[in-house]
Enzyme design. Structure first.
Site, PDB file in Angstrom:
ATOM      1  CE  LYS A 236      -4.372  -1.968   1.302  1.00  0.00           C
ATOM      2  NZ  LYS A 236      -5.405  -2.240   2.304  1.00  0.00           N
ATOM      3  NE  ARG A 271      -7.638  -8.445   0.558  1.00  0.00           N
ATOM      4  CZ  ARG A 271      -7.202  -7.695  -0.442  1.00  0.00           C
ATOM      5  NH1 ARG A 271      -6.218  -6.840  -0.265  1.00  0.00           N
ATOM      6  NH2 ARG A 271      -7.774  -7.796  -1.639  1.00  0.00           N
TER       7      ARG A 271
END
Ligand code: HH2
Length: 291
Positions: A236, A271
């Site tokens: 991210k 995740r």
């Protein structure tokens, strides 16, 4: 924390997560491998958006020892637009059906905000409904209550299209924690048993760098709510913000570091895009902890 949060604070950490016919042990952190069947996901968009490429990637995730596979047919990256349900279904159904048939032992998760997609995925064999909009839609709640799948309640501020436009909180930990507790309580009242519910602070979903860091540091507080905590940090933007500009695929080191930091603070489902690297790092961290 809010009153609701205070009232329910300090439950023992969850040790299992019930997902359909399986009960996942949370004794060690579980690795949820990401399979985006999309043309436009922020990191792997276009890489597996035809069924054969999606199946090849699924095989790789399994070979790398993913504990769960999370299949998504709609990107929710900042600025993204909703995908029509029929298109999302056409993307995810073939790979879900293949996985459920060929690898019935690997728990499958559907990453969707849409009730129709969630219901079809559960019919095709999904054991988990991962809703980045946190079960705001009453139809999603109905689907969850009408099946026995595990559910992931994630916090997102607003909608993907606008969530990164100047996100603000009075107290990010209290607001995100209060929201997750309220949505979990709402699901329980609708008939979803507590051992099916996992919570996720939603890293990058309407959060600045400081909000993301504060939430990761505060994971032990979320663990005390008694629900399994899922953490999605993989590749991210905040990693590039911390460590210097990079393409998402160049953020593996930072992703693994953040996943380990999350696991050390009690996150039990990670995740990730990079399953092999994460599994290896967790094995080393676990051995060192034992020593
Ligand atoms: N992050 C993304 C998508 N789904 N689900 C949960 N529970 N937690 C997350 O942090 C999370 C999520 C975004 O990552 P990705 O799927 O790689 O990107 P895109 O939304 O562009 O497909």
């Amino acid at each position: 924390m809010t009153d609701a949060a205070t009232e329910r604070l300090a439950r023992p950490p969850a040790t299992v997560w019930r997902c359909g016919r399986v009960e996942l042990s949370l004794e060690r952190p579980l690795v949820m491998g990401i399979l985006n069947v999309t043309p436009d996901s922020f990191s792997d968009g276009g890489a597996h958006d035809d069924p054969l490429a999606a199946i090849a990637w699924a095989r790789q995730l399994i070979a790398e020892k993913a504990d769960i596979i999370d299949v998504g047919g709609e990107s929710t990256r900042p600025g993204s637009r909703p995908v029509p349900v029929a298109g999302e279904l056409a993307r995810v159904r073939p790979v879900m059906t293949w996985l459920a048939t060929e690898h019935p032992d690997v728990p499958l998760s559907i990453d969707t905000r849409h009730a129709e997609v969630a219901a079809a995925a559960v019919d095709a064999g999904a054991a988990i409904i991962n809703d980045v909009s946190g079960f705001r839609d009453p139809e999603m709640v109905e689907v969850a209550a009408g099946c026995d799948a595990g559910v992931v309640v994630m916090h997102m501020l607003g909608e993907p299209g606008t969530m990164q436009t100047d996100p603000r909180y009075g107290d990010v930990i209290a607001e995100v924690g209060g929201y997750l507790l309220a949505q979990a309580a709402m699901l329980e009242a609708a008939g979803v048993s507590r051992e099916r519910i996992a919570i996720d602070p939603g890293i990058g979903f309407g959060k600045t760098l400081e909000h993301n860091l504060a939430l990761i540091r505060a994971l032990p507080e979320f663990v005390e709510f008694g629900y399994p905590v899922l953490l999605g940090v993989s590749r991210k933007r905040f990693i590039g913000e911390l460590a210097g500009p990079s393409e998402p695929a160049e953020r593996i080191g930072g992703s693994v570091a953040a996943a380990l930091a999350g696991a050390a603070r009690g996150a039990r489902i990670l995740r990730v895009h990079d399953v092999a690297a994460t599994v290896q790092a967790l094995a080393v961290a676990a051995a060192l902890d034992e020593a």
